[in-house]
Design a protein around this motif. Sequence first.
Motif, PDB file in Angstrom:
ATOM      1  N   PHE A  47       1.030  -1.207  -0.203  1.00 31.75           N
ATOM      2  CA  PHE A  47      -0.060   0.045   0.026  1.00 31.75           C
ATOM      3  C   PHE A  47       0.846   1.212  -0.033  1.00 31.75           C
ATOM      4  O   PHE A  47       2.164   1.301   0.161  1.00 31.75           O
ATOM      5  N   ALA A  48       0.440   2.534  -0.377  1.00 32.85           N
ATOM      6  CA  ALA A  48       0.957   3.683  -0.383  1.00 32.85           C
ATOM      7  C   ALA A  48      -0.041   4.569   0.585  1.00 32.85           C
ATOM      8  O   ALA A  48      -0.940   4.407   0.583  1.00 32.85           O
ATOM      9  N   GLU A  49       0.703   5.404   1.408  1.00 31.37           N
ATOM     10  CA  GLU A  49      -0.189   6.201   2.190  1.00 31.37           C
ATOM     11  C   GLU A  49      -0.458   7.448   1.304  1.00 31.37           C
ATOM     12  O   GLU A  49       0.039   7.900   0.497  1.00 31.37           O
ATOM     13  N   THR A  50      -2.011   7.745   1.688  1.00 31.05           N
ATOM     14  CA  THR A  50      -2.605   8.837   0.815  1.00 31.05           C
ATOM     15  C   THR A  50      -2.305  10.257   1.424  1.00 31.05           C
ATOM     16  O   THR A  50      -2.373  11.267   0.532  1.00 31.05           O
ATOM     17  N   LEU A 107       4.359  -2.355   3.372  1.00 29.96           N
ATOM     18  CA  LEU A 107       3.816  -3.556   3.275  1.00 29.96           C
ATOM     19  C   LEU A 107       3.094  -4.148   4.817  1.00 29.96           C
ATOM     20  O   LEU A 107       3.596  -3.637   5.644  1.00 29.96           O
ATOM     21  N   LYS A 108       2.049  -4.729   4.577  1.00 29.03           N
ATOM     22  CA  LYS A 108       1.336  -5.482   5.867  1.00 29.03           C
ATOM     23  C   LYS A 108       1.385  -6.710   5.658  1.00 29.03           C
ATOM     24  O   LYS A 108       1.169  -7.258   4.320  1.00 29.03           O
ATOM     25  N   TRP A 109       1.137  -7.499   6.594  1.00 30.07           N
ATOM     26  CA  TRP A 109       1.012  -8.886   6.443  1.00 30.07           C
ATOM     27  C   TRP A 109      -0.148  -9.302   7.643  1.00 30.07           C
ATOM     28  O   TRP A 109      -0.480  -8.892   8.517  1.00 30.07           O
ATOM     29  N   SER A 110      -0.662 -10.505   6.987  1.00 26.46           N
ATOM     30  CA  SER A 110      -1.866 -11.131   7.838  1.00 26.46           C
ATOM     31  C   SER A 110      -1.901 -12.729   7.631  1.00 26.46           C
ATOM     32  O   SER A 110      -1.760 -13.086   6.482  1.00 26.46           O
ATOM     33  N   SER A 111      -2.198 -13.429   8.800  1.00 23.57           N
ATOM     34  CA  SER A 111      -2.406 -14.834   8.588  1.00 23.57           C
ATOM     35  C   SER A 111      -3.675 -15.236   8.290  1.00 23.57           C
ATOM     36  O   SER A 111      -3.997 -16.608   7.851  1.00 23.57           O
ATOM     37  N   ASP A 112      -4.728 -14.518   8.317  1.00 25.46           N
ATOM     38  CA  ASP A 112      -6.087 -14.756   8.284  1.00 25.46           C
ATOM     39  C   ASP A 112      -6.765 -13.723   7.335  1.00 25.46           C
ATOM     40  O   ASP A 112      -8.013 -13.935   7.095  1.00 25.46           O
ATOM     41  N   GLY A 113      -6.233 -12.551   7.003  1.00 23.64           N
ATOM     42  CA  GLY A 113      -6.678 -11.783   5.612  1.00 23.64           C
ATOM     43  C   GLY A 113      -7.894 -10.803   6.531  1.00 23.64           C
ATOM     44  O   GLY A 113      -8.284  -9.995   5.803  1.00 23.64           O
ATOM     45  N   GLU A 114      -7.862 -10.875   7.729  1.00 21.27           N
ATOM     46  CA  GLU A 114      -8.703  -9.965   8.507  1.00 21.27           C
ATOM     47  C   GLU A 114      -7.939  -8.834   9.579  1.00 21.27           C
ATOM     48  O   GLU A 114      -8.046  -7.523   9.560  1.00 21.27           O
ATOM     49  N   ASN A 115      -6.867  -9.533  10.297  1.00 17.37           N
ATOM     50  CA  ASN A 115      -5.860  -8.533  11.035  1.00 17.37           C
ATOM     51  C   ASN A 115      -4.677  -8.561  10.401  1.00 17.37           C
ATOM     52  O   ASN A 115      -4.023  -9.492  10.225  1.00 17.37           O
TER      53      ASN A 115
END
Length: 85
Positions: free
Chosen positions: A32-35, A45-53
């Motif tokens: 993502f890029a900050e607006t 970058l962000k990461w998630s193991s469940d797609g929600e958190n």
Amino acid sequence: MKPKLIIVSIAIAAMVTSAMAEEPDSVYIMPFAETHNTGRSGMKLKWSSDGENWEMLCDGRTVIRSDWGSWKTMINPCIERTARW
């Protein structure tokens, strides 16, 4: 450009692996890029193991900056899966 992507990929994999208490066999990664600064800070970058958190990678620092054009902005970064090389 490929050496930078390889280094970034290895760094991301190492950070995700060390940051997780329980290691799932796969995770989601979201660029993502900050607006608030019109994309001038580059891709983060962000990461998630469940797609929600979601959790930030690299402590919220920029992973890749744009050097294209006079604006040097990155509006909608994306990561595409391609054939292995």
